[in-house]
Scaffold this motif. Structure first.
Motif, PDB file in Angstrom:
ATOM      1  N   GLU A  18       0.915  -1.218  -0.056  1.00 33.33           N
ATOM      2  CA  GLU A  18      -0.109  -0.092  -0.016  1.00 33.33           C
ATOM      3  C   GLU A  18       1.060   1.106   0.089  1.00 33.33           C
ATOM      4  N   GLU A  19       1.780   1.213   0.850  1.00 32.63           N
ATOM      5  CA  GLU A  19       2.698   2.456   0.877  1.00 32.63           C
ATOM      6  C   GLU A  19       3.691   2.623  -0.354  1.00 32.63           C
ATOM      7  N   GLU A  32       1.177   3.892  -3.104  1.00 28.47           N
ATOM      8  CA  GLU A  32       1.015   5.246  -2.636  1.00 28.47           C
ATOM      9  C   GLU A  32       2.126   6.595  -3.191  1.00 28.47           C
ATOM     10  N   GLY A  91       2.140   6.947  -6.531  1.00 26.37           N
ATOM     11  CA  GLY A  91       1.027   7.580  -7.085  1.00 26.37           C
ATOM     12  C   GLY A  91       0.120   6.456  -8.218  1.00 26.37           C
ATOM     13  N   ARG A  92       0.083   5.432  -7.443  1.00 26.88           N
ATOM     14  CA  ARG A  92      -0.765   4.318  -8.113  1.00 26.88           C
ATOM     15  C   ARG A  92      -1.938   4.063  -7.592  1.00 26.88           C
ATOM     16  N   ASP A  93      -2.795   5.093  -7.663  1.00 30.59           N
ATOM     17  CA  ASP A  93      -4.239   5.168  -7.005  1.00 30.59           C
ATOM     18  C   ASP A  93      -4.961   3.981  -7.555  1.00 30.59           C
ATOM     19  N   GLY A  94      -5.579   3.362  -6.848  1.00 28.94           N
ATOM     20  CA  GLY A  94      -6.544   2.274  -7.570  1.00 28.94           C
ATOM     21  C   GLY A  94      -5.899   0.981  -7.984  1.00 28.94           C
TER      22      GLY A  94
END
Length: 193
Positions: free
Chosen positions: A136-137, A140, A143-146
């Protein structure tokens, strides 16, 4: 001596049994580990063991859970020490190195007769949860939202576990995890982390 953060004194039967069982596991594998031999080695009667462990499977499940706790702490250390942009790589290498340094324990942790015991599943999920958090970190930070975090987590776990399994079958190949990481990097060059 501590096991999983708890202090044991010399008269603590469960702690002593776990330590002796681990030594027997390392010396001869699962086939050599039986409760009578364990009781004799620990200096207890076989009947006294049943006050703490219902059967051999329960003892081995507790030992496997201990292994997952060690693995989780090892992975947390690898993550803390990882260079910028190399957290997933550090996690995979830490996983691989644990399997290399603790082959008997690692085999027990994934033994099909032991792996689904609730205490083992809980400890395994705690280790996997740590990887999920790292993924997750990293997503983030990139910049890989989704991003499909669950699937990426599974892929990293599977790659590290697969490399560890291949290495166990073909010892003396410490570069195998590097080859796997390089291969994944070539396949997915934009997904560095």
């Amino acid at each position: 001596m501590t096991i999983e953060g708890r202090r044991y004194h010399a008269g603590d039967l469960p702690g002593r049994l776990l330590r002796e069982a681990r030594e027997m596991l390392e010396e001869g594998g699962l086939k050599k580990l039986n409760l009578r031999a364990l009781a004799a080695r620990a200096g207890f009667t076989p009947a006294s063991m049943y006050h703490h462990y219902e059967n051999k499977r329960a003892l081995l499940a507790e030992l496997a859970a201990l292994g997952f706790g060690e693995l989780r702490r090892s992975l947390e250390n690898a993550d803390r020490e990882a260079a910028d942009g190399a957290r997933l790589r550090a996690w995979a290498i830490g996983y691989f190195e644990y399997a290399q340094t603790e082959p008997a324990m690692f085999a027990l942790m994934f033994d099909p007769d032991i792996a689904e015991a609730p205490v083992v599943a809980e400890a395994r999920d705690a280790a996997l949860s740590r990887l999920h958090h790292v993924v997750e970190e990293v997503a983030e930070a990139l910049g890989r939202d989704g991003a499909p975090i669950d699937k990426i987590t599974l892929a990293v776990w599977a790659a590290a576990h697969g490399a560890a399994g291949l290495s166990a079958a073909r010892p003396g190949q410490p570069q195998l995890i590097e080859d796997v990481i390089t291969g994944l990097g070539a396949l997915f060059p934009a997904n560095r982390g």
